[in-house]
Write a protein that holds these residues in place. Structure first.
Motif, PDB file in Angstrom:
ATOM      1  N   ILE A 145       0.863  -1.176   0.000  1.00 49.49           N
ATOM      2  CA  ILE A 145       0.000   0.000   0.000  1.00 49.49           C
ATOM      3  C   ILE A 145       0.898   1.223   0.000  1.00 49.49           C
ATOM      4  O   ILE A 145       1.716   1.408   0.914  1.00 49.49           O
ATOM      5  N   GLU A 146       0.758   2.064  -1.026  1.00 49.58           N
ATOM      6  CA  GLU A 146       1.649   3.218  -1.178  1.00 49.58           C
ATOM      7  C   GLU A 146       0.929   4.553  -1.019  1.00 49.58           C
ATOM      8  O   GLU A 146       1.545   5.605  -1.133  1.00 49.58           O
ATOM      9  N   ASN A 147      -0.374   4.521  -0.770  1.00 48.39           N
ATOM     10  CA  ASN A 147      -1.118   5.776  -0.704  1.00 48.39           C
ATOM     11  C   ASN A 147      -1.819   5.967   0.635  1.00 48.39           C
ATOM     12  O   ASN A 147      -2.846   6.646   0.716  1.00 48.39           O
ATOM     13  N   TYR A 148      -1.256   5.372   1.691  1.00 52.49           N
ATOM     14  CA  TYR A 148      -1.822   5.588   3.018  1.00 52.49           C
ATOM     15  C   TYR A 148      -0.905   6.538   3.786  1.00 52.49           C
ATOM     16  O   TYR A 148       0.299   6.264   3.909  1.00 52.49           O
ATOM     17  N   PRO A 149      -1.427   7.664   4.268  1.00 55.20           N
ATOM     18  CA  PRO A 149      -0.581   8.679   4.913  1.00 55.20           C
ATOM     19  C   PRO A 149       0.258   8.107   6.048  1.00 55.20           C
ATOM     20  O   PRO A 149      -0.212   7.289   6.847  1.00 55.20           O
ATOM     21  N   GLY A 150       1.506   8.550   6.107  1.00 54.81           N
ATOM     22  CA  GLY A 150       2.408   8.139   7.173  1.00 54.81           C
ATOM     23  C   GLY A 150       3.360   7.036   6.782  1.00 54.81           C
ATOM     24  O   GLY A 150       4.314   6.751   7.503  1.00 54.81           O
ATOM     25  N   PHE A 151       3.116   6.397   5.627  1.00 55.80           N
ATOM     26  CA  PHE A 151       3.965   5.304   5.164  1.00 55.80           C
ATOM     27  C   PHE A 151       4.331   5.529   3.704  1.00 55.80           C
ATOM     28  O   PHE A 151       3.450   5.779   2.878  1.00 55.80           O
ATOM     29  N   ASP A 152       5.616   5.425   3.385  1.00 54.44           N
ATOM     30  CA  ASP A 152       5.992   5.432   1.974  1.00 54.44           C
ATOM     31  C   ASP A 152       5.404   4.209   1.299  1.00 54.44           C
ATOM     32  O   ASP A 152       4.885   4.270   0.188  1.00 54.44           O
ATOM     33  N   THR A 153       5.516   3.082   1.981  1.00 54.95           N
ATOM     34  CA  THR A 153       4.891   1.841   1.533  1.00 54.95           C
ATOM     35  C   THR A 153       4.752   0.924   2.736  1.00 54.95           C
ATOM     36  O   THR A 153       5.575   0.953   3.653  1.00 54.95           O
ATOM     37  N   ASP A 158     -16.918   0.615   2.249  1.00 56.36           N
ATOM     38  CA  ASP A 158     -17.192   0.377   0.833  1.00 56.36           C
ATOM     39  C   ASP A 158     -18.603  -0.084   0.526  1.00 56.36           C
ATOM     40  O   ASP A 158     -19.006  -0.115  -0.640  1.00 56.36           O
ATOM     41  N   GLY A 159     -19.381  -0.461   1.531  1.00 57.35           N
ATOM     42  CA  GLY A 159     -20.753  -0.887   1.296  1.00 57.35           C
ATOM     43  C   GLY A 159     -21.730   0.266   1.187  1.00 57.35           C
ATOM     44  O   GLY A 159     -22.896   0.075   0.843  1.00 57.35           O
ATOM     45  N   ARG A 160     -21.252   1.484   1.467  1.00 57.33           N
ATOM     46  CA  ARG A 160     -22.085   2.673   1.342  1.00 57.33           C
ATOM     47  C   ARG A 160     -22.215   3.093  -0.114  1.00 57.33           C
ATOM     48  O   ARG A 160     -21.359   2.818  -0.934  1.00 57.33           O
ATOM     49  N   GLU A 161     -23.277   3.815  -0.410  1.00 61.54           N
ATOM     50  CA  GLU A 161     -23.419   4.448  -1.708  1.00 61.54           C
ATOM     51  C   GLU A 161     -22.506   5.677  -1.728  1.00 61.54           C
ATOM     52  O   GLU A 161     -22.729   6.648  -1.009  1.00 61.54           O
ATOM     53  N   LYS A 162     -21.428   5.609  -2.512  1.00 61.88           N
ATOM     54  CA  LYS A 162     -20.474   6.713  -2.586  1.00 61.88           C
ATOM     55  C   LYS A 162     -19.629   6.541  -3.833  1.00 61.88           C
ATOM     56  O   LYS A 162     -19.798   5.573  -4.593  1.00 61.88           O
ATOM     57  N   THR A 163     -18.676   7.459  -4.050  1.00 60.39           N
ATOM     58  CA  THR A 163     -17.893   7.424  -5.284  1.00 60.39           C
ATOM     59  C   THR A 163     -16.486   6.873  -5.091  1.00 60.39           C
ATOM     60  O   THR A 163     -15.993   6.136  -5.939  1.00 60.39           O
ATOM     61  N   LEU A 164     -15.803   7.246  -4.005  1.00 61.21           N
ATOM     62  CA  LEU A 164     -14.414   6.832  -3.811  1.00 61.21           C
ATOM     63  C   LEU A 164     -14.322   5.785  -2.711  1.00 61.21           C
ATOM     64  O   LEU A 164     -14.696   6.041  -1.559  1.00 61.21           O
ATOM     65  N   ARG A 165     -13.808   4.626  -3.062  1.00 58.24           N
ATOM     66  CA  ARG A 165     -13.657   3.534  -2.107  1.00 58.24           C
ATOM     67  C   ARG A 165     -12.177   3.271  -1.892  1.00 58.24           C
ATOM     68  O   ARG A 165     -11.548   2.573  -2.669  1.00 58.24           O
ATOM     69  N   GLN A 166     -11.634   3.866  -0.821  1.00 63.37           N
ATOM     70  CA  GLN A 166     -10.228   3.770  -0.492  1.00 63.37           C
ATOM     71  C   GLN A 166     -10.068   3.564   1.012  1.00 63.37           C
ATOM     72  O   GLN A 166     -11.000   3.812   1.789  1.00 63.37           O
ATOM     73  N   ILE A 167      -8.879   3.133   1.436  1.00 61.65           N
ATOM     74  CA  ILE A 167      -8.626   2.947   2.862  1.00 61.65           C
ATOM     75  C   ILE A 167      -8.801   4.269   3.597  1.00 61.65           C
ATOM     76  O   ILE A 167      -9.380   4.321   4.688  1.00 61.65           O
TER      77      ILE A 167
END
Length: 310
Positions: free
Chosen positions: A45-53, A273-282
């Motif tokens: 995972i490379e897009n979670y704040p606080g970690f390069d990966t 992610d089970g909600r009605e929404k547009t962006l499903r990310q951590i």
């Protein structure tokens, strides 16, 4: 009787459990598998704040340790249904019934699969369902994007910043995406199209994907298309069956909430992610979990009966 029962131990559910338990609420976290949900299927995972990966399973365990640090209890269970009794709720699993003053539904969703040979075995080794998560691993590679709706075309456009070539494989002779999105794709020099075609098999060596067997649905002809990866966007399916009888989902099964994660039933919240929404990310799941954990505390405070004279 728990103050809150959280169904699902993905990033949304674990964050909700953390916030609720930090507010000194009694919390039960019910999960049908390993804590972390789809994070456990992500190598890096490379897009979670606080970690390069960070490895998906590692982040899962870090979140789980935080979620249970303040007393939240975790139990395995496959939830069959949620029953609203107004002042309390029942969560029914295969072999137990739990009671809570409130419920947070964090069951998530699953990517609809092609169901072809090689799809499962090459998951995480060239087969992906998330361009934002995995696109950067395919720099200067040839990719196939399977699907023709908004998600498929938008993600194909996104992938062109990494890949040398992106081919959209669609079973029809025209895209289903919005015209403005189609126009962007047609104008992109890196994107090509294969119409009237479906993937019949995903092929590779012991390590990675090397190609896909593709069939033209009109002529019946098949061929092997060389590629380094496949991104599959043939739809998502919410894991909302246990709450459908409550009338809190839309026709497609996505759970409807307001911006405070409240459903139309007082004391029942939904996040992730089970909600009605547009962006499903951590990151969005974590944010929603924090909101719901705080909203549960506020809801329970409002339910307290103050004796007359006090």
């Amino acid at each position: 009787m728990y103050d809150v029962i959280v169904i699902g131990a993905g990033p949304a559910g674990m964050t909700a459990a953390l916030y609720a338990s930090r507010s000194n609420l009694s919390v039960l976290l019910i999960e049908r598998g390993a804590p972390g949900g789809q994070m456990n299927n992500t190598a890096e995972i490379e897009n979670y704040p606080g970690f390069d990966t960070i490895m998906g399973p590692e982040l899962s365990m870090k979140m789980y340790e935080g979620a249970t640090r303040f007393g939240a209890k975790n139990e395995y269970g496959i939830v069959q249904k949620v029953v609203d009794h107004d002042t309390y709720k029942e969560v029914v699993t295969e072999d137990k019934i739990y009671q809570g003053k409130s419920v947070i539904v964090a069951t998530g969703c699953v990517h609809r699969k092609l169901g072809v040979p090689g799809e499962e075995s090459f998951a995480g080794r060239g087969v992906s369902y998330c361009a934002v998560c995995d696109g950067a691993f395919f720099r200067n590679k040839k990719l196939l994007v399977i699907g023709g709706g908004d998600s498929a075309v938008e993600e194909a456009i996104y992938l062109t910043q990494f890949a040398s070539e992106v081919m959209i494989v669609h079973r029809r002779d025209a895209l289903r995406a919005q015209k403005v999105i189609q126009d962007r794709a047609f104008a992109n020099d890196k994107i090509t199209f294969m119409w009237d075609s479906v993937v019949e098999e995903i092929q590779g060596n012991e390590m990675v994907v090397t190609g896909a067997k593709i069939k033209n649905v009109k002529t019946g002809e098949t061929h092997i298309e060389d590629c380094n990866g496949l991104f599959i966007y043939v739809g998502l399916e919410p894991l909302s069956e246990p709450v459908k009888a409550l009338g809190i989902t839309n026709e497609a099964g996505w759970i409807l909430t307001d911006d405070q994660m409240r459903t139309t039933i007082p004391g029942i919240f939904a996040i992730g992610d089970g909600r009605e929404k547009t962006l499903r990310q951590i990151t969005t799941a974590v944010g929603e979990g924090g909101i719901a954990g705080q909203q549960v505390f506020q809801y329970l405070e409002e339910q307290k009966v103050v004796p007359q004279g006090e």
